[in-house]
Design an enzyme around this catalytic site. Structure first.
Site, short mmCIF file in Angstrom:
data_model
loop_
_atom_site.label_atom_id
_atom_site.label_comp_id
_atom_site.label_asym_id
_atom_site.label_seq_id
_atom_site.Cartn_x
_atom_site.Cartn_y
_atom_site.Cartn_z
N SER A 158 7.58 -5.68 12.70
CA SER A 158 8.25 -6.38 11.75
C SER A 158 9.67 -6.39 12.01
O SER A 158 10.34 -7.32 12.00
CB SER A 158 7.92 -6.22 10.54
OG SER A 158 8.19 -5.09 10.05
N ASN B 47 1.60 -7.21 13.20
CA ASN B 47 1.06 -5.79 13.05
C ASN B 47 1.27 -5.32 14.53
O ASN B 47 0.71 -6.09 15.52
CB ASN B 47 0.06 -5.36 12.48
CG ASN B 47 -0.31 -3.81 12.03
OD1 ASN B 47 0.46 -2.94 11.80
ND2 ASN B 47 -1.33 -3.46 13.03
N GLY C 250 2.60 -5.00 8.83
CA GLY C 250 2.62 -3.42 9.08
C GLY C 250 1.43 -2.50 8.59
O GLY C 250 1.73 -1.54 8.09
N CYS D 248 -0.55 14.99 -15.86
CA CYS D 248 -1.32 15.85 -16.00
C CYS D 248 -2.49 15.26 -16.35
O CYS D 248 -2.75 14.05 -16.63
CB CYS D 248 -0.91 17.02 -17.05
SG CYS D 248 -1.24 16.40 -18.74
N GLN E 281 0.69 -1.38 0.12
CA GLN E 281 0.00 0.10 -0.07
C GLN E 281 0.81 1.35 0.02
O GLN E 281 0.29 2.38 -0.02
CB GLN E 281 -0.97 0.06 1.21
CG GLN E 281 -1.83 -1.03 1.43
CD GLN E 281 -2.46 -1.05 2.85
OE1 GLN E 281 -3.31 -0.27 3.01
NE2 GLN E 281 -2.09 -2.08 3.45
N CYS F 65 1.28 20.00 -22.70
CA CYS F 65 -0.09 20.54 -23.16
C CYS F 65 0.15 21.77 -23.86
O CYS F 65 -0.59 22.08 -25.03
CB CYS F 65 -0.66 20.82 -21.91
SG CYS F 65 -1.61 19.25 -21.16
N HIS G 183 -1.48 1.40 -4.30
CA HIS G 183 -1.84 2.63 -4.35
C HIS G 183 -1.12 3.65 -4.88
O HIS G 183 -1.20 4.72 -4.86
CB HIS G 183 -2.14 3.25 -2.94
CG HIS G 183 -3.13 2.44 -2.09
ND1 HIS G 183 -2.98 2.35 -0.77
CD2 HIS G 183 -4.10 1.81 -2.35
CE1 HIS G 183 -4.08 1.60 -0.30
NE2 HIS G 183 -4.97 1.08 -1.35
#
Length: 367
Positions: free
Chosen positions: A320, A301, A275, A168, A135, A232, A160
């Site tokens: 960890s 965790n 974690g 852009c 993540q 652009c 993510h």
């Protein structure tokens, strides 16, 4: 439209995870990994030893109680709420994001992998854990895996996204360092401020996504200039709507990434989660999927997590960084010293957690 920031229960409804000694924890995690073909899912907790703060503390609460993330629709808003042109404008969402990220990114860029990153890279190199889903947007898993010349970075799925790339709204991409240089050129006063904080070490508090808290400076975001996209301009378009290649609150993960994350779990024999509080559903649903398929799942965790509600998930309440090197040595046996790549990985990594990170911070980053 109302979108809320994901939360987790502060008090688990399950009985607390049994207390374990370090040695007991090492043996249990090693035995879990030993059969091989493990998928690994990581969160912000694995980057703490690299100096990057986690969002939440050991009790599950946000370390900064005033943390207010920007939502996707706010960043992309093309009205004056998104990019203010008047000094007294109310929001200036895009300027707010890019000013704070401009000041916070150098810390993310300078961060180095810690022993957990390298230990997990060693498991990937040895093909014990061929699939890693993270993540985190800091790129540190990639940097650790670079020590393995035969292992492709495609084996790391950034659920993510990454802070290291920007595009852009029309899809023109640029690396983040180049974009930082554009921001510096457009905002010389903030470049001077950033240089001064670097010189003095008096840096604003930085979140895992590179955002910093600067309310104490009393600044107006409207003075910050977000540059036009050069590509652009060559196409006779005026466009200053830029976005880092990370998933914002209120934004959906792309379908290819979503499908790959499920495939990684489905093709593995077991899932190790490290974690993370699993507060975002995109991560939690992967643990749920493993449980649905009857795959063994272990959660390592420190503190409560959303996974506490799944009875099938084994939990070890521990950071960890305390055990992971010994875990990997136990799993790999003689390979840990005989393979020069693994040996280097298991002797690499910084341990430099953020200072004074045990108390919640105020909006300005102070304790």
């Amino acid at each position: 439209m109302r979108i809320s920031v994901p939360t987790i229960p502060l008090l688990s409804t399950r009985t607390p995870a049994p207390h374990r000694t370090l040695q007991d924890a090492v043996e249990r995690v090693a035995n879990f990994i030993l059969p091989g073909n493990v998928a690994i899912l990581t969160g912000a907790g694995v980057s703490v030893d690299s100096g990057i703060r986690a969002y939440r503390g050991e009790d599950g609460r946000y370390m900064n109680p005033n943390y207010k993330p920007l939502f996707y629709h706010q960043l992309m808003d093309e009205s004056e709420a998104g990019h203010a042109r008047r000094t007294l404008a109310r929001h200036a969402f895009r300027q707010r994001y890019w000013l704070r990220s401009y000041l916070g990114f150098p810390m993310i860029r300078a961060a180095l992998p810690n022993p957990t990153h390298y230990a997990l890279a060693a498991l990937q190199h040895a093909r014990v854990a061929p699939r890693l889903i993270t993540q985190n947007v800091d790129g540190l898993h990639h940097r650790a895996l670079n020590l393995s010349p035969g292992t492709k970075n495609e084996h790391i799925l950034e659920l993510h996204g990454s802070l290291h790339h920007v595009h852009c709204k029309h899809g023109h991409g640029v690396d983040r360092i180049t974009f930082q240089n554009w921001l510096s050129a457009a905002n010389p006063q903030w470049k001077a401020f950033a240089d001064e904080t670097e010189r003095t070490g008096n840096k604003p508090r930085t979140n895992p996504d590179g955002d910093v808290a600067i309310e104490s400076l009393g600044t107006s975001y409207t003075s910050f200039v977000v540059p036009q996209c050069p590509s652009c301009l060559l196409e006779d378009r005026i466009n200053s709507v830029h976005k880092p290649e990370v998933i914002f609150f209120g934004e959906s993960i792309s379908e290819p990434v979503k499908k790959q994350s499920f495939r990684d779990v489905e093709e593995a024999d077991r899932l190790l989660v490290i974690g993370t509080t699993l507060a975002t559903y995109s991560a939690f649903r992967l643990l749920k999927r493993a449980v649905e398929l009857g795959k063994p799942a272990l959660l390592l965790n420190l503190g409560p997590s959303r996974g506490d509600g799944l009875e099938e998930v084994e939990r070890i309440d521990m950071a960890s960084g305390l055990i992971i090197r010994d875990v990997v040595r136990a799993v790999l046996g003689t390979t840990a010293s005989a393979d020069p790549v693994v040996a280097k990985m298991l002797s690499s990594g910084i341990v430099k957690p953020p200072e004074d990170d045990t108390q919640p911070a105020n909006a300005d980053g102070s304790k």
